[in-house]
Structure formats: C-alpha cells, structure tokens
Design a protein around this motif. Structure first.
Motif, short mmCIF file in Angstrom:
data_model
loop_
_atom_site.label_atom_id
_atom_site.label_comp_id
_atom_site.label_asym_id
_atom_site.label_seq_id
_atom_site.Cartn_x
_atom_site.Cartn_y
_atom_site.Cartn_z
N LYS A 1 65.69 48.91 -15.30
CA LYS A 1 64.30 48.54 -15.56
C LYS A 1 63.40 49.13 -14.49
CE LYS A 1 65.30 44.16 -17.82
NZ LYS A 1 65.07 42.72 -17.80
N ALA A 2 62.15 49.35 -14.85
CA ALA A 2 61.18 49.93 -13.92
C ALA A 2 60.95 49.01 -12.72
CB ALA A 2 59.86 50.20 -14.64
N THR A 3 60.99 47.70 -12.91
CA THR A 3 60.78 46.78 -11.79
C THR A 3 61.93 46.87 -10.79
OG1 THR A 3 61.74 44.98 -13.09
CG2 THR A 3 59.33 45.16 -13.07
N THR A 4 63.14 47.00 -11.29
CA THR A 4 64.30 47.16 -10.41
C THR A 4 64.24 48.50 -9.69
OG1 THR A 4 65.61 45.86 -11.98
CG2 THR A 4 66.83 47.13 -10.34
N ALA A 5 63.84 49.54 -10.40
CA ALA A 5 63.71 50.86 -9.80
C ALA A 5 62.66 50.85 -8.70
CB ALA A 5 63.37 51.89 -10.86
N LEU A 6 61.53 50.19 -8.94
CA LEU A 6 60.47 50.10 -7.93
C LEU A 6 60.96 49.39 -6.68
CD1 LEU A 6 57.56 50.54 -7.03
CD2 LEU A 6 56.96 48.41 -8.21
N LYS A 7 61.67 48.29 -6.86
CA LYS A 7 62.20 47.54 -5.72
C LYS A 7 63.19 48.39 -4.93
CE LYS A 7 62.04 43.61 -3.63
NZ LYS A 7 60.83 43.28 -2.91
N THR A 8 64.02 49.15 -5.64
CA THR A 8 64.99 50.02 -4.98
C THR A 8 64.30 51.12 -4.19
OG1 THR A 8 66.56 49.57 -6.75
CG2 THR A 8 67.03 51.46 -5.36
N VAL A 9 63.26 51.72 -4.76
CA VAL A 9 62.50 52.75 -4.05
C VAL A 9 61.86 52.16 -2.80
CG1 VAL A 9 60.45 54.23 -4.19
CG2 VAL A 9 62.09 54.22 -6.06
N GLU A 10 61.32 50.96 -2.92
CA GLU A 10 60.70 50.31 -1.76
C GLU A 10 61.73 50.03 -0.66
OE1 GLU A 10 58.94 46.86 -3.49
OE2 GLU A 10 57.14 47.91 -4.14
N ILE A 11 62.91 49.57 -1.04
CA ILE A 11 63.95 49.23 -0.07
C ILE A 11 64.49 50.46 0.64
CG2 ILE A 11 66.32 48.33 0.15
CD1 ILE A 11 65.52 46.28 -2.04
N THR A 12 64.65 51.55 -0.10
CA THR A 12 65.25 52.75 0.50
C THR A 12 64.24 53.63 1.24
OG1 THR A 12 64.98 53.98 -1.58
CG2 THR A 12 67.11 52.87 -1.20
N SER A 13 62.96 53.40 1.07
CA SER A 13 61.97 54.32 1.65
C SER A 13 61.98 54.33 3.18
CB SER A 13 60.57 54.01 1.12
OG SER A 13 60.17 52.72 1.49
N LEU A 14 62.00 53.19 3.84
CA LEU A 14 61.95 53.16 5.30
C LEU A 14 63.23 53.73 5.93
CD1 LEU A 14 60.28 52.51 7.77
CD2 LEU A 14 61.20 50.19 7.70
N PRO A 15 64.43 53.31 5.50
CA PRO A 15 65.63 53.93 6.07
C PRO A 15 65.68 55.44 5.83
CG PRO A 15 66.24 51.97 4.84
CD PRO A 15 64.79 52.22 4.58
N LEU A 16 65.23 55.88 4.66
CA LEU A 16 65.21 57.31 4.36
C LEU A 16 64.24 58.04 5.28
CD1 LEU A 16 66.26 59.57 2.53
CD2 LEU A 16 64.43 59.01 0.94
N LEU A 17 63.09 57.47 5.51
CA LEU A 17 62.10 58.06 6.42
C LEU A 17 62.67 58.17 7.84
CD1 LEU A 17 59.18 59.01 7.05
CD2 LEU A 17 58.65 56.61 7.49
N ILE A 18 63.30 57.11 8.31
CA ILE A 18 63.85 57.10 9.67
C ILE A 18 64.97 58.14 9.81
CG2 ILE A 18 65.19 55.72 11.32
CD1 ILE A 18 63.51 53.29 10.30
N LEU A 19 65.90 58.18 8.86
CA LEU A 19 66.99 59.14 8.94
C LEU A 19 66.50 60.58 8.80
CD1 LEU A 19 69.98 57.49 7.02
CD2 LEU A 19 69.79 57.98 9.46
N THR A 20 65.52 60.82 7.94
CA THR A 20 64.97 62.17 7.79
C THR A 20 64.29 62.61 9.07
OG1 THR A 20 64.65 61.81 5.42
CG2 THR A 20 63.43 63.62 6.42
N GLY A 21 63.49 61.74 9.65
CA GLY A 21 62.84 62.06 10.92
C GLY A 21 63.85 62.30 12.02
N LEU A 22 64.90 61.50 12.08
CA LEU A 22 65.96 61.66 13.07
C LEU A 22 66.65 63.01 12.90
CD1 LEU A 22 67.57 60.25 15.34
CD2 LEU A 22 69.12 59.45 13.56
N MET A 23 66.93 63.40 11.67
CA MET A 23 67.59 64.68 11.43
C MET A 23 66.67 65.85 11.80
SD MET A 23 70.66 64.09 10.61
CE MET A 23 71.39 65.45 9.74
#
Length: 109
Positions: free
Chosen positions: A2-24
């Motif tokens: 569902k779109a609501t589940t997808a939105l929540k997943t995008v929100e949850i993964t955005s900060l760790p993804l940003l941190i790891l990308t910046g670190l790399m």
C-alpha cells in the motif's frame, strides 16, 4: 504494498541512507585526496579506507538503497493513471535495483 506503507518505509530509510551516503562520499574523497583528508577533520586516511572498503557498510548502503528506491517507486507509480506504464516502471526499477544489489554482493565476496 500500500502507498501508506511505502511512504512510511521511505521516511524510515531516508535518514540512515543519507548518513551512509554522506559517509561513503567523505571517506571516498578522504582516501584519495590529501586536501579532502585535511577537510574531513574527523577521518584520517587509514580510517577512511577502512570505512569505505567495509563490506558491512557497503551492503547496508545497498540494501537501504534498494528498499528506499523501490518503495519510492511504488509511491510514484501509485499516482499514475496508466496502469500499464506503472507496471513497466515498477518492473524496470526493480530489475535495475536487483542488478545493482547483485553487483554489490558479488563485489563484496
């Protein structure tokens, strides 16, 4: 998914993804450029190489990229009126992400 589940997943993964990308990015530049090593005051060249080549960090980044990108694609295609186009985009992005993850895993062995 569902779109609501997808939105929540995008929100949850955005900060760790940003941190790891910046670190790399920081560790990649710090490991090859003396001026970037000086600019990245918290990371020495040896630490930058160790972090940048860590299989755990690379796999974590790849998995987060896969989850974030695919769920973001689900959000995007849920808004498309043309279901055939949505299906093509879904499968195209999924195929690309599976390929990227496969190269990442094979490269980490």
């Amino acid at each position: 998914m569902k779109a609501t589940t997808a939105l929540k997943t995008v929100e949850i993964t955005s900060l760790p993804l940003l941190i790891l990308t910046g670190l790399m990015i920081v560790t990649g530049y710090a490991s090859v450029s003396p001026s970037a090593e000086k600019a990245s005051i918290f990371v020495s060249k040896s630490l930058a190489i160790m972090i940048h080549t860590s299989p755990l960090i690379r796999l974590s980044l790849g998995i987060l990229l896969f989850i974030h990108s695919y769920t973001g694609t689900i959000l995007l295609t849920s808004r498309l009126k043309n279901r055939k186009m949505a299906t093509v985009v879904d499968y195209g992005v999924l195929a690309f992400l599976v390929y990227v993850l496969w190269v990442l895993i094979i490269g980490s062995l």
